[in-house]
Motif scaffolding. Structure first.
Motif, short mmCIF file in Angstrom:
data_model
loop_
_atom_site.label_atom_id
_atom_site.label_comp_id
_atom_site.label_asym_id
_atom_site.label_seq_id
_atom_site.Cartn_x
_atom_site.Cartn_y
_atom_site.Cartn_z
N SER A 1 0.83 -1.21 0.00
CA SER A 1 0.00 0.00 0.00
C SER A 1 0.87 1.26 0.00
O SER A 1 0.49 2.26 -0.60
N ILE A 2 2.04 1.21 0.62
CA ILE A 2 2.96 2.35 0.59
C ILE A 2 3.46 2.58 -0.84
O ILE A 2 3.49 3.71 -1.33
N LYS A 3 3.86 1.50 -1.50
CA LYS A 3 4.34 1.61 -2.88
C LYS A 3 3.24 2.15 -3.80
O LYS A 3 3.51 2.96 -4.69
N PHE A 4 2.01 1.74 -3.57
CA PHE A 4 0.89 2.23 -4.37
C PHE A 4 0.67 3.72 -4.12
O PHE A 4 0.42 4.48 -5.05
N GLU A 5 0.77 4.16 -2.87
CA GLU A 5 0.63 5.58 -2.55
C GLU A 5 1.72 6.41 -3.25
O GLU A 5 1.44 7.50 -3.76
N ILE A 6 2.93 5.88 -3.31
CA ILE A 6 4.02 6.58 -3.98
C ILE A 6 3.75 6.67 -5.47
O ILE A 6 3.96 7.72 -6.09
N LYS A 7 3.27 5.58 -6.07
CA LYS A 7 2.93 5.59 -7.51
C LYS A 7 1.86 6.62 -7.81
O LYS A 7 1.92 7.33 -8.83
N LYS A 8 0.84 6.69 -6.95
CA LYS A 8 -0.22 7.67 -7.15
C LYS A 8 0.33 9.09 -7.09
O LYS A 8 -0.06 9.95 -7.88
N TYR A 9 1.22 9.36 -6.13
CA TYR A 9 1.80 10.69 -6.00
C TYR A 9 2.59 11.06 -7.26
O TYR A 9 2.46 12.17 -7.79
#
Length: 100
Positions: free
Chosen positions: A20-28
């Motif tokens: 979920s952290i990696k996904f949040e970074i991708k979204k940013y």
């Protein structure tokens, strides 16, 4: 984005929390790339730093963030610091265009 992330969560295993952290970074990153570029620039470049905390963070390429998160987790740290700053950039001229 200047943020500290923790691997622990009440309702997720650490591995799921990393996802979920990696996904949040991708979204940013996607959100930053959609922003309008200033006049005369070609693309958004990203300056990245990551480490166990802010004082020991190291500069790295955008593509290496996922591997670094996994390395920090495997070293046994409970959290990490991530800094991603977008800046407008220019494409470098190739040798062929410089000759013309």
């Amino acid at each position: 984005m200047k943020k500290s992330f923790t691997f622990a969560s009440k309702n997720k295993t650490p591995e799921r929390n990393i996802d979920s952290i990696k996904f949040e970074i991708k979204k940013y990153i996607a959100r930053e790339r959609r922003k309008k570029l200033p006049e005369g620039t070609d693309f958004w470049a990203f300056d990245c730093k990551i480490g166990a905390d802010e004082s020991v963070s190291e500069i790295l390429e955008l593509k290496d963030i996922g591997k670094s998160i996994d390395n920090i987790f495997s070293q046994g740290h409970g959290a990490f610091y991530l800094e991603i700053l977008a800046r407008p950039a220019y494409k470098s001229k190739t040798k062929e265009t410089q000759k013309k």
